[in-house]
Design a protein around this motif. Structure first.
Motif, PDB file in Angstrom:
ATOM      1  N   UNK A  21       0.894  -1.372   0.122  1.00  0.00           N
ATOM      2  CA  UNK A  21       0.056  -0.074  -0.043  1.00  0.00           C
ATOM      3  C   UNK A  21       1.101   1.166  -0.102  1.00  0.00           C
ATOM      4  N   UNK A  22       1.129   1.785  -1.206  1.00  0.00           N
ATOM      5  CA  UNK A  22       2.038   2.802  -1.424  1.00  0.00           C
ATOM      6  C   UNK A  22       1.850   4.069  -0.478  1.00  0.00           C
ATOM      7  N   UNK A  23       0.513   4.492  -0.517  1.00  0.00           N
ATOM      8  CA  UNK A  23       0.241   5.704   0.323  1.00  0.00           C
ATOM      9  C   UNK A  23       0.626   5.545   1.556  1.00  0.00           C
ATOM     10  N   UNK A  24       0.354   4.148   2.252  1.00  0.00           N
ATOM     11  CA  UNK A  24       0.742   3.946   3.697  1.00  0.00           C
ATOM     12  C   UNK A  24       2.070   3.519   3.863  1.00  0.00           C
ATOM     13  N   UNK A  25       2.904   3.195   2.771  1.00  0.00           N
ATOM     14  CA  UNK A  25       4.281   2.762   2.962  1.00  0.00           C
ATOM     15  C   UNK A  25       4.041   1.398   3.950  1.00  0.00           C
ATOM     16  N   UNK A  26       3.200   0.686   3.415  1.00  0.00           N
ATOM     17  CA  UNK A  26       3.350  -0.771   4.342  1.00  0.00           C
ATOM     18  C   UNK A  26       2.792  -1.892   3.576  1.00  0.00           C
ATOM     19  N   UNK A  27       3.265  -2.889   4.017  1.00  0.00           N
ATOM     20  CA  UNK A  27       3.103  -4.278   3.583  1.00  0.00           C
ATOM     21  C   UNK A  27       1.701  -4.858   3.809  1.00  0.00           C
ATOM     22  N   UNK A  38      -0.629  -5.758   8.629  1.00  0.00           N
ATOM     23  CA  UNK A  38      -0.148  -4.932   8.008  1.00  0.00           C
ATOM     24  C   UNK A  38       1.239  -4.448   8.460  1.00  0.00           C
ATOM     25  N   UNK A  39       2.178  -4.750   7.836  1.00  0.00           N
ATOM     26  CA  UNK A  39       3.656  -4.460   8.556  1.00  0.00           C
ATOM     27  C   UNK A  39       3.956  -3.278   8.037  1.00  0.00           C
ATOM     28  N   UNK A  40       4.558  -2.333   8.864  1.00  0.00           N
ATOM     29  CA  UNK A  40       5.021  -0.787   8.583  1.00  0.00           C
ATOM     30  C   UNK A  40       5.704  -0.329   9.420  1.00  0.00           C
ATOM     31  N   UNK A  41       6.335   0.892   9.098  1.00  0.00           N
ATOM     32  CA  UNK A  41       6.877   1.600  10.291  1.00  0.00           C
ATOM     33  C   UNK A  41       5.817   2.796  10.814  1.00  0.00           C
ATOM     34  N   UNK A  47       6.387  -1.685  13.053  1.00  0.00           N
ATOM     35  CA  UNK A  47       5.315  -2.338  13.708  1.00  0.00           C
ATOM     36  C   UNK A  47       4.296  -3.285  12.829  1.00  0.00           C
ATOM     37  N   UNK A  48       3.251  -3.794  13.369  1.00  0.00           N
ATOM     38  CA  UNK A  48       2.387  -4.428  12.563  1.00  0.00           C
ATOM     39  C   UNK A  48       0.845  -4.232  13.001  1.00  0.00           C
ATOM     40  N   UNK A  49       0.039  -4.095  12.122  1.00  0.00           N
ATOM     41  CA  UNK A  49      -1.305  -3.986  12.511  1.00  0.00           C
ATOM     42  C   UNK A  49      -2.002  -5.250  12.363  1.00  0.00           C
TER      43      UNK A  49
END
Length: 117
Positions: A21-27, A38-41, A47-49
């Motif tokens: 998800x490029x807008x959120x910079x998340x995998x 959802x793995x992200x910073x 962090x992970x949601x």
């Protein structure tokens, strides 16, 4: 734990698919096109949601300062867990498993039957 350590664990789940998800910079990690992780910073921390029941989300947030309502997802069901915080890795893995199972259980029976075993 860091994001690159958690991602393979999430992708090891039957039927897991990864997208960015490029807008959120998340995998985003989905099963049958339904998000379960959802793995992200977040705030420059790994962090992970993850999805949980509202009751578990409230309990985790009350007991751990490193578990917070998700900023971009339904706050009743989604929590952001900092990977470098007070939760032991084993509990993070358990929460990934629980999120995956919650999503799989909500899938139509036909979709569940099509998941690899």
């Amino acid at each position: 734990m860091i994001n690159s350590e958690l991602l393979p664990y999430c992708m090891g789940k039957p039927g897991a698919e990864q997208s960015v998800h490029s807008d959120w910079k998340a995998t985003q990690i989905k099963v049958a096109d339904v998000l379960f992780a959802m793995v992200h910073d977040m705030e420059n921390r790994p962090a992970v949601s993850l999805k949980t029941s509202p009751e578990l989300a409230e309990l985790l947030r009350n007991e751990h300062s490193d578990v917070r309502p998700s900023a971009r997802l339904n706050k009743a069901h989604w929590s952001t867990v900092y990977l470098d915080g007070s939760l032991p890795d084993s509990q993070i893995y358990y929460l990934v498993d629980a999120s995956y199972q919650l999503v799989v259980n909500s899938l139509p029976e036909e979709a569940r039957k099509q998941l690899p075993r």
